[in-house]
Design a protein around this motif. Sequence first.
Motif, PDB file in Angstrom:
ATOM      1  N   ASP A  43     -19.230  19.511 116.571  1.00  0.00           N
ATOM      2  CA  ASP A  43     -20.057  18.492 115.927  1.00  0.00           C
ATOM      3  C   ASP A  43     -19.263  17.558 115.009  1.00  0.00           C
ATOM      4  OD1 ASP A  43     -19.569  20.622 114.242  1.00  0.00           O
ATOM      5  OD2 ASP A  43     -21.513  20.534 113.249  1.00  0.00           O
ATOM      6  N   ARG A  44     -17.951  17.679 114.991  1.00  0.00           N
ATOM      7  CA  ARG A  44     -17.121  16.799 114.158  1.00  0.00           C
ATOM      8  C   ARG A  44     -17.081  15.392 114.740  1.00  0.00           C
ATOM      9  NH1 ARG A  44     -18.049  20.178 111.645  1.00  0.00           N
ATOM     10  NH2 ARG A  44     -19.123  18.449 110.688  1.00  0.00           N
ATOM     11  N   GLN A  45     -17.175  14.413 113.865  1.00  0.00           N
ATOM     12  CA  GLN A  45     -17.008  13.010 114.243  1.00  0.00           C
ATOM     13  C   GLN A  45     -15.559  12.610 113.962  1.00  0.00           C
ATOM     14  OE1 GLN A  45     -19.536  11.126 115.670  1.00  0.00           O
ATOM     15  NE2 GLN A  45     -20.488  13.145 115.723  1.00  0.00           N
ATOM     16  N   THR A  46     -15.014  11.753 114.794  1.00  0.00           N
ATOM     17  CA  THR A  46     -13.640  11.301 114.597  1.00  0.00           C
ATOM     18  C   THR A  46     -13.590   9.777 114.618  1.00  0.00           C
ATOM     19  OG1 THR A  46     -13.118  11.310 116.963  1.00  0.00           O
ATOM     20  CG2 THR A  46     -12.704  13.353 115.747  1.00  0.00           C
ATOM     21  N   ARG A  47     -12.542   9.232 114.012  1.00  0.00           N
ATOM     22  CA  ARG A  47     -12.279   7.801 114.131  1.00  0.00           C
ATOM     23  C   ARG A  47     -10.767   7.591 114.079  1.00  0.00           C
ATOM     24  NH1 ARG A  47     -13.833   5.033 108.306  1.00  0.00           N
ATOM     25  NH2 ARG A  47     -12.285   6.197 107.134  1.00  0.00           N
ATOM     26  N   LEU A  48     -10.325   6.579 114.793  1.00  0.00           N
ATOM     27  CA  LEU A  48      -8.925   6.182 114.764  1.00  0.00           C
ATOM     28  C   LEU A  48      -8.814   4.919 113.924  1.00  0.00           C
ATOM     29  CD1 LEU A  48      -7.776   6.642 118.467  1.00  0.00           C
ATOM     30  CD2 LEU A  48      -7.571   8.227 116.566  1.00  0.00           C
ATOM     31  N   ARG A  49      -7.804   4.885 113.065  1.00  0.00           N
ATOM     32  CA  ARG A  49      -7.528   3.719 112.232  1.00  0.00           C
ATOM     33  C   ARG A  49      -6.134   3.202 112.568  1.00  0.00           C
ATOM     34  NH1 ARG A  49      -6.343   5.209 107.373  1.00  0.00           N
ATOM     35  NH2 ARG A  49      -6.462   7.437 107.692  1.00  0.00           N
ATOM     36  N   PRO A  50      -6.007   1.899 112.792  1.00  0.00           N
ATOM     37  CA  PRO A  50      -4.662   1.352 112.976  1.00  0.00           C
ATOM     38  C   PRO A  50      -3.820   1.659 111.744  1.00  0.00           C
ATOM     39  CG  PRO A  50      -6.331  -0.310 113.429  1.00  0.00           C
ATOM     40  CD  PRO A  50      -7.032   0.875 112.832  1.00  0.00           C
ATOM     41  N   SER A  51      -2.574   1.974 111.946  1.00  0.00           N
ATOM     42  CA  SER A  51      -1.703   2.315 110.841  1.00  0.00           C
ATOM     43  C   SER A  51      -0.285   1.883 111.193  1.00  0.00           C
ATOM     44  CB  SER A  51      -1.748   3.817 110.575  1.00  0.00           C
ATOM     45  OG  SER A  51      -1.099   4.134 109.373  1.00  0.00           O
ATOM     46  N   PHE A  52       0.565   1.784 110.181  1.00  0.00           N
ATOM     47  CA  PHE A  52       1.952   1.397 110.414  1.00  0.00           C
ATOM     48  C   PHE A  52       2.861   2.601 110.245  1.00  0.00           C
ATOM     49  CE2 PHE A  52       6.114   0.265 108.687  1.00  0.00           C
ATOM     50  CZ  PHE A  52       6.604  -0.448 109.767  1.00  0.00           C
ATOM     51  N   PHE A  53       3.618   2.883 111.273  1.00  0.00           N
ATOM     52  CA  PHE A  53       4.708   3.843 111.218  1.00  0.00           C
ATOM     53  C   PHE A  53       5.916   3.113 111.793  1.00  0.00           C
ATOM     54  CE2 PHE A  53       0.882   6.435 111.644  1.00  0.00           C
ATOM     55  CZ  PHE A  53       1.024   7.269 110.550  1.00  0.00           C
ATOM     56  N   PRO A  54       7.039   3.093 111.107  1.00  0.00           N
ATOM     57  CA  PRO A  54       8.156   2.272 111.549  1.00  0.00           C
ATOM     58  C   PRO A  54       8.786   2.711 112.872  1.00  0.00           C
ATOM     59  CG  PRO A  54       8.790   3.635 109.685  1.00  0.00           C
ATOM     60  CD  PRO A  54       7.318   3.805 109.863  1.00  0.00           C
ATOM     61  N   PHE A  55       8.394   3.864 113.393  1.00  0.00           N
ATOM     62  CA  PHE A  55       9.043   4.384 114.587  1.00  0.00           C
ATOM     63  C   PHE A  55       8.128   4.430 115.799  1.00  0.00           C
ATOM     64  CE2 PHE A  55       7.935   7.499 111.372  1.00  0.00           C
ATOM     65  CZ  PHE A  55       6.919   8.189 111.993  1.00  0.00           C
ATOM     66  N   THR A  56       6.880   3.967 115.688  1.00  0.00           N
ATOM     67  CA  THR A  56       5.976   3.958 116.841  1.00  0.00           C
ATOM     68  C   THR A  56       5.171   2.662 116.858  1.00  0.00           C
ATOM     69  OG1 THR A  56       4.152   5.043 115.658  1.00  0.00           O
ATOM     70  CG2 THR A  56       5.710   6.461 116.830  1.00  0.00           C
ATOM     71  N   GLU A  57       4.793   2.260 118.045  1.00  0.00           N
ATOM     72  CA  GLU A  57       3.957   1.074 118.198  1.00  0.00           C
ATOM     73  C   GLU A  57       3.220   1.205 119.512  1.00  0.00           C
ATOM     74  OE1 GLU A  57       1.980  -2.267 117.551  1.00  0.00           O
ATOM     75  OE2 GLU A  57       3.332  -1.413 116.073  1.00  0.00           O
ATOM     76  N   PRO A  58       1.923   1.133 119.583  1.00  0.00           N
ATOM     77  CA  PRO A  58       1.011   1.038 118.444  1.00  0.00           C
ATOM     78  C   PRO A  58       0.885   2.392 117.744  1.00  0.00           C
ATOM     79  CG  PRO A  58      -0.245   1.219 120.471  1.00  0.00           C
ATOM     80  CD  PRO A  58       1.216   1.168 120.866  1.00  0.00           C
ATOM     81  N   SER A  59       0.363   2.364 116.541  1.00  0.00           N
ATOM     82  CA  SER A  59       0.215   3.596 115.753  1.00  0.00           C
ATOM     83  C   SER A  59      -1.193   3.690 115.197  1.00  0.00           C
ATOM     84  CB  SER A  59       1.198   3.607 114.591  1.00  0.00           C
ATOM     85  OG  SER A  59       2.522   3.552 115.042  1.00  0.00           O
ATOM     86  N   VAL A  60      -1.700   4.911 115.141  1.00  0.00           N
ATOM     87  CA  VAL A  60      -3.019   5.156 114.565  1.00  0.00           C
ATOM     88  C   VAL A  60      -2.979   6.431 113.737  1.00  0.00           C
ATOM     89  CG1 VAL A  60      -4.310   4.008 116.418  1.00  0.00           C
ATOM     90  CG2 VAL A  60      -3.817   6.442 116.602  1.00  0.00           C
ATOM     91  N   GLU A  61      -3.924   6.527 112.841  1.00  0.00           N
ATOM     92  CA  GLU A  61      -4.191   7.776 112.135  1.00  0.00           C
ATOM     93  C   GLU A  61      -5.615   8.172 112.488  1.00  0.00           C
ATOM     94  OE1 GLU A  61      -2.565   8.445 108.089  1.00  0.00           O
ATOM     95  OE2 GLU A  61      -2.271   6.267 108.145  1.00  0.00           O
ATOM     96  N   MET A  62      -5.874   9.465 112.451  1.00  0.00           N
ATOM     97  CA  MET A  62      -7.187   9.966 112.836  1.00  0.00           C
ATOM     98  C   MET A  62      -7.878  10.599 111.644  1.00  0.00           C
ATOM     99  SD  MET A  62      -7.947  12.759 115.712  1.00  0.00           S
ATOM    100  CE  MET A  62      -9.570  13.116 116.275  1.00  0.00           C
ATOM    101  N   ASP A  63      -9.142  10.258 111.467  1.00  0.00           N
ATOM    102  CA  ASP A  63      -9.979  10.890 110.460  1.00  0.00           C
ATOM    103  C   ASP A  63     -10.954  11.808 111.173  1.00  0.00           C
ATOM    104  OD1 ASP A  63      -8.853   9.384 108.345  1.00  0.00           O
ATOM    105  OD2 ASP A  63     -10.166   7.709 108.838  1.00  0.00           O
ATOM    106  N   VAL A  64     -11.252  12.941 110.543  1.00  0.00           N
ATOM    107  CA  VAL A  64     -12.197  13.910 111.086  1.00  0.00           C
ATOM    108  C   VAL A  64     -13.244  14.157 110.018  1.00  0.00           C
ATOM    109  CG1 VAL A  64     -12.498  16.237 112.033  1.00  0.00           C
ATOM    110  CG2 VAL A  64     -10.360  14.997 112.435  1.00  0.00           C
ATOM    111  N   SER A  65     -14.529  14.141 110.403  1.00  0.00           N
ATOM    112  CA  SER A  65     -15.598  14.340 109.427  1.00  0.00           C
ATOM    113  C   SER A  65     -15.503  15.722 108.798  1.00  0.00           C
ATOM    114  CB  SER A  65     -16.966  14.135 110.081  1.00  0.00           C
ATOM    115  OG  SER A  65     -17.188  15.092 111.099  1.00  0.00           O
ATOM    116  N   CYS A  66     -15.994  15.817 107.578  1.00  0.00           N
ATOM    117  CA  CYS A  66     -15.935  17.045 106.795  1.00  0.00           C
ATOM    118  C   CYS A  66     -16.808  18.137 107.426  1.00  0.00           C
ATOM    119  CB  CYS A  66     -16.405  16.747 105.369  1.00  0.00           C
ATOM    120  SG  CYS A  66     -16.492  18.188 104.300  1.00  0.00           S
ATOM    121  N   PHE A  67     -16.264  19.330 107.514  1.00  0.00           N
ATOM    122  CA  PHE A  67     -17.008  20.456 108.083  1.00  0.00           C
ATOM    123  C   PHE A  67     -18.155  20.898 107.178  1.00  0.00           C
ATOM    124  CE2 PHE A  67     -14.021  22.444 105.280  1.00  0.00           C
ATOM    125  CZ  PHE A  67     -14.716  23.522 104.764  1.00  0.00           C
TER     126      PHE A  67
END
Length: 119
Positions: free
Chosen positions: A89-113
């Motif tokens: 039942d967890r919800q997730t979302r991807l956010r664009p993010s900057f990492f100097p060694f990857t392109e494209p880059s994202v970070e993932m958020d997971v809803s609180c249990f």
Amino acid sequence: MQDTFYVDAEHLLRTQTSPVQARTMEQHDFEKGPLSMVSPGKVYRRDDDDATHSHQFNQLEGLVIDKHVTMADLKGTLELTAKHFFGQDRQTRLRPSFFPFTEPSVEMDVSCFKCNGAG
């Protein structure tokens, strides 16, 4: 870019798991096929502890090198992984993010249990 913790003058605690990916790419024989790997591990960064930051955390990085791999493949893999670890039942979302060694880059958020994102 990141401060870390030194054990002594020659040894330090790692700030990320990315070096595992570099070593794997160097050793992989691409003539035998594509590369898929996951690099999990505990990492350490000099950070002020608060509700969203800790000096120690677990990092999970994945790498796929093949033809026709898309961000949709990454999103699906991350969502399945999050639901496996944290519950269906967890919800997730991807956010664009900057990492100097990857392109494209994202970070993932997971809803609180516990509150499911309500607070």
